[in-house]
Design an enzyme around this catalytic site. Sequence first.
Site, PDB file in Angstrom:
ATOM      1  N   GLU A 153     -20.409 -11.701 -19.916  1.00  0.00           N
ATOM      2  CA  GLU A 153     -19.973 -13.094 -19.745  1.00  0.00           C
ATOM      3  C   GLU A 153     -20.277 -13.864 -21.011  1.00  0.00           C
ATOM      4  O   GLU A 153     -21.074 -13.426 -21.831  1.00  0.00           O
ATOM      5  CB  GLU A 153     -20.774 -13.763 -18.611  1.00  0.00           C
ATOM      6  N   LYS A 192     -22.150 -16.781 -22.957  1.00  0.00           N
ATOM      7  CA  LYS A 192     -23.427 -17.467 -22.765  1.00  0.00           C
ATOM      8  C   LYS A 192     -23.243 -18.922 -23.206  1.00  0.00           C
ATOM      9  O   LYS A 192     -23.088 -19.204 -24.383  1.00  0.00           O
ATOM     10  CB  LYS A 192     -24.520 -16.783 -23.584  1.00  0.00           C
ATOM     11  N   ASP A 213     -23.845 -22.756 -24.050  1.00  0.00           N
ATOM     12  CA  ASP A 213     -24.933 -23.470 -24.705  1.00  0.00           C
ATOM     13  C   ASP A 213     -25.029 -24.860 -24.094  1.00  0.00           C
ATOM     14  O   ASP A 213     -24.450 -25.814 -24.593  1.00  0.00           O
ATOM     15  CB  ASP A 213     -24.647 -23.545 -26.209  1.00  0.00           C
ATOM     16  N   TYR A 242     -22.822 -19.004 -13.015  1.00  0.00           N
ATOM     17  CA  TYR A 242     -22.834 -17.604 -13.414  1.00  0.00           C
ATOM     18  C   TYR A 242     -23.700 -16.702 -12.540  1.00  0.00           C
ATOM     19  O   TYR A 242     -23.785 -15.509 -12.799  1.00  0.00           O
ATOM     20  CB  TYR A 242     -23.239 -17.461 -14.881  1.00  0.00           C
ATOM     21  N   LYS A 289     -26.792 -12.495 -28.729  1.00  0.00           N
ATOM     22  CA  LYS A 289     -26.471 -13.793 -29.340  1.00  0.00           C
ATOM     23  C   LYS A 289     -25.539 -13.657 -30.540  1.00  0.00           C
ATOM     24  O   LYS A 289     -25.503 -12.624 -31.207  1.00  0.00           O
ATOM     25  CB  LYS A 289     -27.764 -14.468 -29.809  1.00  0.00           C
ATOM     26  N   CYS A 327     -38.792 -40.117 -63.162  1.00  0.00           N
ATOM     27  CA  CYS A 327     -38.492 -38.684 -63.133  1.00  0.00           C
ATOM     28  C   CYS A 327     -39.786 -37.918 -62.865  1.00  0.00           C
ATOM     29  O   CYS A 327     -40.779 -38.123 -63.570  1.00  0.00           O
ATOM     30  CB  CYS A 327     -37.885 -38.249 -64.464  1.00  0.00           C
ATOM     31  N   CYS A 356     -40.576 -35.774 -66.358  1.00  0.00           N
ATOM     32  CA  CYS A 356     -40.948 -36.373 -67.646  1.00  0.00           C
ATOM     33  C   CYS A 356     -41.372 -37.829 -67.515  1.00  0.00           C
ATOM     34  O   CYS A 356     -41.665 -38.485 -68.501  1.00  0.00           O
ATOM     35  CB  CYS A 356     -39.794 -36.247 -68.638  1.00  0.00           C
ATOM     36  N   CYS A 393     -31.990 -39.099 -64.593  1.00  0.00           N
ATOM     37  CA  CYS A 393     -33.042 -39.208 -65.587  1.00  0.00           C
ATOM     38  C   CYS A 393     -32.327 -39.309 -66.938  1.00  0.00           C
ATOM     39  O   CYS A 393     -31.608 -38.405 -67.319  1.00  0.00           O
ATOM     40  CB  CYS A 393     -33.949 -37.975 -65.537  1.00  0.00           C
ATOM     41  N   CYS A 434     -35.667 -34.279 -71.432  1.00  0.00           N
ATOM     42  CA  CYS A 434     -36.411 -33.988 -70.200  1.00  0.00           C
ATOM     43  C   CYS A 434     -36.462 -32.463 -70.042  1.00  0.00           C
ATOM     44  O   CYS A 434     -35.425 -31.799 -70.020  1.00  0.00           O
ATOM     45  CB  CYS A 434     -35.714 -34.628 -69.002  1.00  0.00           C
TER      46      CYS A 434
END
Length: 667
Positions: free
Chosen positions: A111, A113, A115, A222, A311, A405, A408, A423, A428
């Site tokens: 069947e 499943k 959710d 079910y 699953k 930053c 730096c 930046c 940097c």
Amino acid sequence: MDPRKEIERLSAEIRRHDYLYYVLAQPEITDRAYDKLFQQLQELEAAHPELVSPDSPTQRVAGQPLEGFRTVIHPFPLLSLQNTYNEEEIRDFHRRVIEGLEGRESQYVCELKFDGVAVLLEYNDGLFVSGATRGDGTRGDDITANLRTIPSLPLRLRENILGRLYVRGEVIIEKQAFAAYNEEREAAGEKPFANPRNCVAGSLKLLNPMLVAQRPLKLFCYACVLTEQSIEETTQSGNLEMLSQLGFPASPHWKKCDSMDDVLNYWRHWETRRDTLPFEVDGVTVKVNRVQDQQILGVTARAPRWAMAFKFSPRQSQTRLNWISLQIGRTGAVTPVANLEPVELGGVTIRRATLHNEEEIARLDVREGDMVLLERGGDVIPKIVAVVTELRSAKSQPFRMPTACPVCNTRLIKDEGEAISRCPNEDCPEQVKKQIEHFSGRSAMDIDGMGSETVELLYEEGLLNNIGNIFDLAYEQIEPLERFAEKSAQNLLKGIEKAKSRPLERLIFGLGIRFVGEGTARLLALRYGSLADLSAATFEELQAVPEIGPRIARSIVEWFASPRNQSIIKKLREAGVRTESEHRGAAGEKFKELTFVLTGALQKFTREQAEEMIIAQGGRVTSSVSKKTSYVLVGANPGSKYEKAVKLGIPILSEAEFIEQLHSEDR
Ligand code: IVH
């Protein structure tokens, strides 16, 4: 007219239409006709309140809001299923079943499943008496009043069954109804639900059944236990058929499977088609069909030995966001990143997810320490879709974007109209390293051996501080470093040497100019033919190149204007890196400001080559003929574009004429 008889007649009629509409999805009458019947019944019942029975269709929404839910102890433990994600485990399950049945093969029922939220329904002599959430399997909440509002839940069975009947099912909400409902919520200024399951759970927890009735809830059943049933002949498939007969919305798409291969095929079938279902499923269930065999196999503490959930790869998981860090890209763009408690999603462990920018953080109101929902859609990159605010700690604080930053310490800037902070420091360290990685990457200069770890090492050792230095690296500097030996040092140098002769378009792309992707780089290489010419191009000239707008043009001009970048170019040239196109000399202005459309099969070159030649000469290629088209280049068997050109009086060029124009003196 006997009011009692009339009430019974109307109730039966409405019940039949409910069944046709909600369970079978095959209505026989219009909504209007249905409403009329319903109204008649309501009026009659109002005149004779003593004749209102609890299973009357008017009683789905009735009674006062509750103070809270009563806890009920289930008549038997509501077990859950053991989960598996792979074929091997499902085959193991099959082996255990055969062993338990002393070598006998068993038939299975597969069947979907669902959710949603699991519930247990109780019927007595054919009437719905109560319903509860699964809770912890032993005790749950009495949500009878809320369940009554679900139109597909039968309040009275279609066949009169004496004794007690317990039915297990899942309350769900269909994807479309969920999306529409969420939109309504947002329009009303309420927070949308993260997914259909949360919406169902939230709805069933409401204390006012009137509100529950407005949520588009559905039910799938079910499993059932009939106390009067003799066990020998009972099967899961028989039970599902019985549930349908009694008027329940039984689990759809179930299938009897005689072998494990059938089971696996069922799973594969739905794994690839889950999106075609109107509701969410997270796998399939596999159950031994004969109840007698189920009893022989028995149960463990939590799950039956005769069933298993197989699953699908999950698309959503929940996990904790530990902290938010900032990532600096090669152009200085600052991206906030969620550092997560590692979690499985679709078979991979996810530790980090991008939060894109400050606005996205504000939109989600995501904070450090929050439980978040992660989703993997059609693409592979996981994203945070929502915060589970119910689980938020009272001490949590909104996230404040740092102003400097993190690498730096330069003050971050944010351009007008942009969501991204940047930046601005060209030196940097993080930007520089990313630039070098990008320059050495596959689609750019493709330097073998210059991966991110090597870049990090060379940068930290002070041997590399911009892309211009790459070609200065010497064997004596590299070989003594940790992670390097004679061979690997030689290989890296070989890789660097090879990179010197990459095509111009790769070099342009590798420079990492903002907004200049691979396609634009190719266009620029074709149009300018050398780095020197590109570097000298003005904003206006660049903008005149087809496909290049002001944003890209500005970014290119700014990049070449930087003294730092000019010194990089100088170093590249000195090192012998190719800075001219293979087709050098091909570039010109013969087709400046002219627009071409190509149609039919060319003989001398491919369509792509023709396009490149047009672009190299300053022209542009579009796909449809209009008054603005300058020429239509026509090959063999041209299509409707040719006819349209003739109609509009657009000049037609044959291949030979095109070649002639290409070789002619400059205009
Ligand atoms: S059978 C002993 N069948 O999945 C029988 N469960 O972990 C146990 N579910 O709590 C349940 N669709 O909420 C079964 N077709 C289906 C199902 C299903 C969804 C849920 C149910 C259960 C959980 C099992």
